[in-house]
Write an enzyme that holds these catalytic residues in place. Structure first.
Site, PDB file in Angstrom:
ATOM      1  CB  CYS A  71      -3.692   3.129  -1.648  1.00 52.17           C
ATOM      2  SG  CYS A  71      -4.822   4.485  -1.364  1.00 52.17           S
ATOM      3  CG  ASP A 112       0.435  -2.536   6.305  1.00 46.51           C
ATOM      4  OD1 ASP A 112      -0.529  -2.639   7.085  1.00 46.51           O
ATOM      5  OD2 ASP A 112       0.388  -1.859   5.263  1.00 46.51           O
ATOM      6  CD  GLN A 125      -7.020  -4.594   4.004  1.00 43.69           C
ATOM      7  OE1 GLN A 125      -7.983  -5.263   4.353  1.00 43.69           O
ATOM      8  NE2 GLN A 125      -7.142  -3.333   3.599  1.00 43.69           N
ATOM      9  CG  HIS A 151      -1.922   0.956   1.384  1.00 41.61           C
ATOM     10  ND1 HIS A 151      -1.700   2.263   1.767  1.00 41.61           N
ATOM     11  CD2 HIS A 151      -3.247   0.853   1.178  1.00 41.61           C
ATOM     12  CE1 HIS A 151      -2.861   2.914   1.794  1.00 41.61           C
ATOM     13  NE2 HIS A 151      -3.820   2.089   1.434  1.00 41.61           N
ATOM     14  CE  LYS A 201      -7.317  -0.077   6.158  1.00 43.08           C
ATOM     15  NZ  LYS A 201      -8.023   0.386   4.966  1.00 43.08           N
TER      16      LYS A 201
HETATM   17  C1  LIG Z   1      -2.353  -3.006   3.541  1.00 40.50           C
HETATM   18  C2  LIG Z   1      -2.711  -1.623   4.008  1.00 40.50           C
HETATM   19  N1  LIG Z   1      -1.770  -0.843   4.559  1.00 40.50           N
HETATM   20  C3  LIG Z   1      -2.043   0.384   4.987  1.00 40.50           C
HETATM   21  C4  LIG Z   1      -3.297   0.928   4.875  1.00 40.50           C
HETATM   22  C5  LIG Z   1      -3.525   2.305   5.370  1.00 40.50           C
HETATM   23  O1  LIG Z   1      -4.381   2.306   6.483  1.00 40.50           O
HETATM   24  P1  LIG Z   1      -4.892   3.695   7.057  1.00 40.50           P
HETATM   25  O2  LIG Z   1      -5.502   4.440   5.927  1.00 40.50           O
HETATM   26  O3  LIG Z   1      -5.886   3.295   8.088  1.00 40.50           O
HETATM   27  O4  LIG Z   1      -3.713   4.400   7.624  1.00 40.50           O
HETATM   28  C6  LIG Z   1      -4.315   0.151   4.294  1.00 40.50           C
HETATM   29  C7  LIG Z   1      -5.693   0.635   4.119  1.00 40.50           C
HETATM   30  O5  LIG Z   1      -6.016   1.632   3.548  1.00 40.50           O
HETATM   31  C8  LIG Z   1      -4.005  -1.137   3.841  1.00 40.50           C
HETATM   32  O6  LIG Z   1      -4.934  -1.892   3.280  1.00 40.50           O
END
Ligand SMILES: Cc1ncc(COP(=O)(O)O)c(C=O)c1O
Ligand SMILES: Cc1ncc(COP(=O)(O)O)c(C=O)c1O
Lengths: 412, 141, 412, 141
Positions: free
Chosen positions: C367, C201, C204, C124, C227
């Site tokens: 993203c 990370d 998910q 991401h 999430k």
């Molecule tokens: C794999 C992953 N990493 C990071 C993020 C970023 O999360 P957040 O927008 O809650 O900071 C997301 C979701 O948008 C994600 O799916």
């Protein structure tokens, strides 16, 4: 003149309708955080049960509703502080993050060796530490404007500390310890004359007095939702567009980009450039509801009401010989915060004893150790008012105050 | 919360009297203890001869609870051995954490037992235990 | 074996009980953000009407209650991911902030010229951009592990990219685009052998599968509340104590200090060192309630339910000739996310058309532009499941899918 | 939301036919327009002689709405003067923003008028206006 109908207002705040340690709860810790009216609580409830989605990311109804709510909240904040455009409003987590963003992103970009950054000695730690770091990194110089006997910064001090070498001045609009309203118009004018930009920490002012960033000509203005009836986890950074455009992003990731390649990336335009990751839409919704609530009552009336409370409280406090009040005596130079000490009793004991009478106040260094050291006080007690406080709240507080010394074995 | 159970006659007296609040001549151990978040800041001074705490005192600033707790502790540990003192520290901390509730065991804390109710006041626990943690630091070296 | 009683679960989510564009709402955008059960909504309501105060700062009842709530939430998170101690749990705003914190604070401290940082190509943006910046600052090198045909990282790729030069490996536990569950145990073991630390990370994964940070031996593990049924504006950074102790603070101000002088400051111990400014207690309260809700049902059952949904959906989707599914076909290597394209129809049109049937899905680059470029896809459509999704939801989705091409004038 | 008002016959046809989707020989102006957030990415090509748009085409990728909007715009502006084209852009944007609602005024947009309902779909507005903004950039230089 229309006065605030505080009895009606109080009904909107369910949390205040409880007894604490057998007494009526009197909440006088509004400088730390404020309570939420049912209108704010319900706005969040409604969002969570009807409109929650990830904004700006989806083409489905819930995402669109969340985007609308977020954008509406931003427009509401823009109006509230009279910013020129939406691009100048960035949602952050709180005042602390807003200041860190500026100190890091602007500071790293523009501060050079031997440049000077000027603060007031009364600043909150959140408006000191980020500057200490950037000054250390850049071999720049940190200077403080000191207060006069009345707890204020006078013109000579401004002119002595802010010079052609000054790059940034960062100062609270209102001190969270002394309640002093600093002469920020004067500071901004003079700093601009010297070629410096000014960040105003509005954490204590925005909730209580009408703020117009264009009239003030502030370069940055920052504040927190949780001190103005809104939820925790939402804060605001206002910055002039030209300046925001000139500085690099702070947090990175999520929607703040345009194109991302393996080795590099380009960034979205303002304000998104500074809003990394999923934003706190609930917080924004709550902030909008809080602003609606405040403006529906009228910031001028809130200010007037608090002035009445301060006058009433000060009058009573000054008449008690063992109570020592800090900060300006002139009501035009202060907001609804009073710091004080009691002879022979440590502020922490004062706050524990008052708590047993249902009165919530704060004691300690109020995240302003340099000021406490400057005032030669290890700690103070502090009461801070808001629109839901009444004359009766102050009577109960004064009554409690009169009992404090007895608990520690002093005659009165 | 019953304020009477916290601000007792004893605490009041220890806080006001200050009979243990003075510097020692040539102390063997000087140990500073502090609570940054509330500003309590004390310095313990100890004279030790052959494992026995011959004299003890403190200087510093703080709230009534930290001052009284320090003073009561000093009354308690004078003429005690280092091991006994360490054991008392453990008992005191155990009492505050509500891990030790046996009355008989707590009795050896003498006056300090009045501080047991502080466990109902989470915001003030740090004030009560400051001196004891500082003592432990000082003598377990 | 006890199955999930999804009909009962669904009743806990008031937002799902609405019609959208004349159809039953089917929410399949859980990878973007999830909905809240009434238990979470009420926990926040209760906090706001009974216990709100600024934690750690006051000796009065409301502040004490807020402190208790905050600390309890942290302990709950610690248990949930089985961290060794509370000092290892830091509340942040979201995954993005957690990663930025590590990249900035750890990266600035420890990354040197020519050091290598290794990511997966499927990351991401939030797990790419912060590393691009630190690599640029430090003249270090950014490397990517690429995916094999099945959308997975294989052992050879791990061994080729992670070497003695590698300082940090940062990788998602589960891809938000392909649903791939990456072999992070293998990555962690091998990286540790090479002397690198690993950030996982978990944005998910944490909501959907049981995570044990000690068993994984992850150095950092990060995720977002929103999430996993919790509010926006609260995230978690887990870090091993020794590592967290070795790195400087990130945001500065408020309670993260010990002593503050005019020119310098000392910092509070873990975890406070990394928690600057007023924290989001409401968010923490909501996160605790969400974890209670999830664990009350059982993470194993949730995982099993989602696996059933994926199997059911994949089976139907693969039988439609013009639907192209991305990512691993092996159900053991993927979670509840399916990315797909439809011949001749752009993903944005797919999502708009499905929305008109009440079905909320996402379309775009998710993203993850570098992954899209690697897959040579300009965009995909994505469905992502959670515990409240049913077989009927998928039937409605498949039904909608079968209509998509007609709207653009294709026979079927 | 009525999908019929968005995915009309006309949009379908423009999207599928691609009769304006080709490179020009020796174009006078090439202008790229893109929507990073959704990935629409088109390149307009124009041949201009004495202020008149003699020929126009586009290449690129995007959703049906952006493709159809681009194609319809190209049909509309061919043989128009630069000023006329700029005026059409203004009218189109005005229609989408619901600032221009006068039927007679909108009529000059010809086929493109079918895109008016896109204003009820905030998430897709960007797709519809991309080509028009790109044209404006191209010819107001
Ligand atoms: C794999 C992953 N990493 C990071 C993020 C970023 O999360 P957040 O927008 O809650 O900071 C997301 C979701 O948008 C994600 O799916
Ligand atoms: C003047 C001032 N600045 C900054 C802050 C920090 O605000 P926050 O903790 O919401 O970031 C506060 C309040 O704590 C404050 O009173």
């Amino acid at each position: 003149m229309n006065k605030l109908n505080v009895d009606e207002i109080k009904k909107d705040f369910p949390i205040l309708d409880q007894r604490m340690n057998g007494h009526r709860l009197v909440y006088l810790d509004n400088g730390a955080t404020t309570q939420k009216p049912i209108q704010v609580i319900e706005a969040i409830f409604y969002y969570n049960t009807r409109s929650h989605g990830n904004p700006h990311r989806g083409a489905h109804q819930l995402s669109i509703r969340a985007t609308d709510e977020y954008d509406l909240a931003k427009e509401r904040v823009r109006q509230f502080i009279n910013a020129k455009s939406l691009e100048e409003i960035i949602f952050t987590r709180n005042t602390t993050e807003s200041i860190n963003l500026i100190a890091s992103a602007y500071g790293r970009e523009f501060v050079k060796e031997n440049d000077e950054i000027v603060l007031a000695i009364s600043e909150h730690h959140s408006n000191i530490l980020p500057w200490q770091r950037i000054v250390k990194e850049k071999k720049a110089i940190l200077k403080y404007m000191y207060l006069n006997e009345d707890g204020r910064i006078d013109t000579e001090e401004i002119k002595e500390k802010i010079t052609k070498k000054t790059k940034i001045v960062s100062i609270a609009h209102m001190s969270n310890v002394l309640g002093t309203i600093h002469p920020i118009e004067e500071v901004i004018n003079y700093a601009h004359k010297m070629g410096a930009i000014v960040l105003v920490d509005g954490a204590q002012s925005t909730p209580h007095i009408k703020v117009d960033v264009q009239e003030l000509d502030a370069d940055f203005y920052v504040f927190s939702g949780h001190k103005m009836l809104a939820p925790m986890g939402i804060g605001v950074l206002y910055g002039k567009k030209e300046i925001l455009e000139s500085i690099p992003p702070f947090l990175m990731g999520g929607d703040m980009i345009e194109y991302v390649y393996e080795k590099e990336a380009t960034f979205a335009p303002l304000p998104y450039k500074f809003e990394a990751g999923t934003q706190n839409v609930e917080g924004a919704v709550g902030l909008k509801a809080a602003i609606d609530y405040l403006e529906n009552i009228g910031m001028d009336k809130i200010e007037e009401h608090e002035r009445f409370l301060v006058e009433y409280a000060l009058d009573k406090m000054l008449s008690i010989p063992y109570v020592n009040v800090q900060g300006p005596k002139d009501l035009n130079k202060r907001g609804g915060i009073i710091s004080f000490t009691i002879d022979d009793v440590h502020p922490h004991d004062v706050s524990t004893i008052l708590d047993s009478y249902g009165i919530a106040i704060r004691a300690g260094h109020h995240c302003a150790q340099p000021l406490m050291r400057y005032l030669k006080l290890p700690a103070t007690s502090r009461v801070s008012f808001y629109l839901y406080n009444t004359k009766e709240d102050i009577d109960q507080f004064i009554e409690g105050l009169r009992n404090v010394r007895k608990w520690l074995g002093y005659g009165s | 919360m019953d304020l009477n159970s916290i601000y007792t006659q004893l605490i009041m007296e220890h806080n006001k009297s200050g009979h243990n609040k003075r510097p020692l001549d040539n102390p063997d151990i000087i140990e500073r203890g502090h609570n940054p978040s509330c500003g309590d800041d004390i310095t313990l001074q100890l004279k030790i001869a052959e494992d026995i705490i011959e004299d003890a005192s403190y200087t510093g600033v703080g709230c009534a609870i930290s001052q009284a707790s320090t003073s009561m502790m000093i009354d308690l540990i004078k003429s005690k051995s280092i091991d006994e003192a360490l054991n008392l520290v453990q008992t005191f901390i155990g009492m505050i954490k509500k891990e030790i509730i046996d009355e008989e065991e707590l009795e050896k804390l003498e006056d300090s037992i009045v501080l047991r109710n502080i466990s109902n006041m989470p915001a003030r626990v740090k004030c009560a235990v400051l001196a004891w943690h500082t003592l432990k630091e000082a003598i377990s070296k």
